[in-house]
Design an enzyme around this catalytic site. Sequence first.
Site, short mmCIF file in Angstrom:
data_model
loop_
_atom_site.label_atom_id
_atom_site.label_comp_id
_atom_site.label_asym_id
_atom_site.label_seq_id
_atom_site.Cartn_x
_atom_site.Cartn_y
_atom_site.Cartn_z
N LYS A 75 -6.93 -10.64 -6.07
CA LYS A 75 -8.06 -10.81 -5.15
C LYS A 75 -9.13 -9.76 -5.42
CE LYS A 75 -7.44 -8.02 -1.00
NZ LYS A 75 -7.96 -7.84 0.31
N LYS A 77 0.82 -1.22 0.00
CA LYS A 77 0.00 0.00 0.00
C LYS A 77 0.85 1.26 0.00
CE LYS A 77 -4.34 -1.89 1.55
NZ LYS A 77 -5.54 -1.85 2.37
N LYS A 84 -11.93 -3.88 -2.85
CA LYS A 84 -12.59 -2.61 -3.14
C LYS A 84 -11.60 -1.58 -3.66
CE LYS A 84 -12.69 -2.21 1.79
NZ LYS A 84 -13.47 -2.93 2.75
P1 ATP Z 1 -8.81 -3.75 0.43
O1 ATP Z 1 -8.75 -4.85 -0.55
O2 ATP Z 1 -9.23 -2.44 -0.13
O3 ATP Z 1 -7.60 -3.68 1.32
P2 ATP Z 1 -10.70 -5.44 1.56
O4 ATP Z 1 -11.64 -5.52 0.45
O5 ATP Z 1 -9.66 -6.49 1.79
O6 ATP Z 1 -9.97 -4.07 1.43
P3 ATP Z 1 -11.16 -5.38 4.43
O7 ATP Z 1 -12.09 -4.57 5.26
O8 ATP Z 1 -9.73 -5.03 4.54
O9 ATP Z 1 -11.56 -5.26 2.89
O10 ATP Z 1 -11.35 -6.93 4.72
C1 ATP Z 1 -12.40 -7.51 5.46
C2 ATP Z 1 -12.26 -9.00 5.49
O11 ATP Z 1 -12.53 -9.55 4.19
C3 ATP Z 1 -10.86 -9.52 5.86
O12 ATP Z 1 -10.99 -10.63 6.72
C4 ATP Z 1 -10.28 -9.93 4.55
O13 ATP Z 1 -9.31 -10.94 4.71
C5 ATP Z 1 -11.49 -10.45 3.80
N1 ATP Z 1 -11.34 -10.35 2.35
C6 ATP Z 1 -11.19 -9.23 1.63
N2 ATP Z 1 -11.10 -9.49 0.32
C7 ATP Z 1 -11.20 -10.84 0.19
C8 ATP Z 1 -11.20 -11.73 -0.92
N3 ATP Z 1 -11.08 -11.29 -2.15
N4 ATP Z 1 -11.33 -13.06 -0.67
C9 ATP Z 1 -11.48 -13.52 0.58
N5 ATP Z 1 -11.49 -12.73 1.67
C10 ATP Z 1 -11.36 -11.41 1.50
#
Ligand code: ATP
Length: 336
Positions: free
Chosen positions: A199, A116, A202
């Site tokens: 992955k 990041k 957002k």
């Molecule tokens: P960013 O990708 O912008 O960092 P994020 O989408 O990962 O954010 P978070 O709030 O950081 O969102 O994550 C919330 C939960 O969702 C965490 O436990 C994270 O591991 C899980 N998670 C996020 N994206 C995925 C994914 N693509 N597949 C499985 N688990 C996910």
Amino acid sequence: MTEAKKRVLSGIQPTSDSFHLGNYVGAVKNWITMQEENDAFYCVVDLHSLTVEQDPTLLRKRTLTSVAQLLALGLDPEKCTLFVQSQVPAHNQLAWIMECVTGFGEASRMTQFKDKSQKNGNDRTVVGLFTYPMLMAADILLYQTNFVPVGEDQRQHVELTRDLATRFNSKYGKSFVVPEPYIMKATAKIYDLQDPTSKMSKSADSASGLIDLLDTPEVNTKKIKSAVTDTGREILFDETNKAGISNLLTIHSALSGKSISELENEFAGKGYGDFKGAVAEVVVETLRPVRDKTNELLSDGNHLASVLKQGAEKASEVADATVKHVYEVLGLIPRA
Ligand code: ATP
Ligand code: LTN
């Protein structure tokens, strides 16, 4: 004699208008299952979200929408403790202590920070992004947590938390339970529909590969039907050669409860078009009630406020006891 319930804790950031399918399938789905047999604490980590600049009005709105979505997805305030991180000051109190037991080198090895900060550049990277994992460690250790349900991307942060807990315990006497990550292998990583090697996130460059839980059925159907696949025609789970199809199989399986091999049999001899249609239907039908329920909950501000009040009170009780003990063993003098 009944065995004592295990403690579970997890958190999610209020950084978008809607959670995405990766958040649900990878993490929140497990939260819902785990509230049944454990003593579970779940928090919306608004302080973590400040590591990136937030608009105050939007942050308020997104925090409430996050709480409403978690309830709509199936968290039950009678079974778990749901709260907002900033409403429990113990999180900041223990975070500082964690910063003082973390080595600069070990913090520098966190891959999420490296990724990041590299993406944003030094001038736009705040120190809070660097200390983010220590706040997360505090979130976990305050509750004497046994299991932390998260997606694969958070494994390293939970490992750091384990190291910090072990180190603290050996210096000052047993103060923390050493937590374990709880990561379901099959769903630990849901991939972007347009780029099935990254992955679903957002913060992706384009939203076309992202399924938002609160988006309309039309938009989500269209995105699934346009998902990138391969030039073959068989519906088989093969992550190396068929990343797109494998991702869709994982999504279908997680939401429908059918196993991957059941799905492979069901779609044997059928084309990608039929399969995508079926995935779209499962997703849309799963999300329809979630969207309606979220909107209903958001229209009753008093109910949300009372859920959060009760959550913060229960969380504070446990968290304050941990801080009290930690301050004591560190030699900080209690206020008379
Ligand atoms: P960013 O990708 O912008 O960092 P994020 O989408 O990962 O954010 P978070 O709030 O950081 O969102 O994550 C919330 C939960 O969702 C965490 O436990 C994270 O591991 C899980 N998670 C996020 N994206 C995925 C994914 N693509 N597949 C499985 N688990 C996910
Ligand atoms: N860093 C996590 C969110 C998070 C978390 C936690 C997860 C903050 N505190 C404590 C589990 C336990 C993320 O999902 N990005």
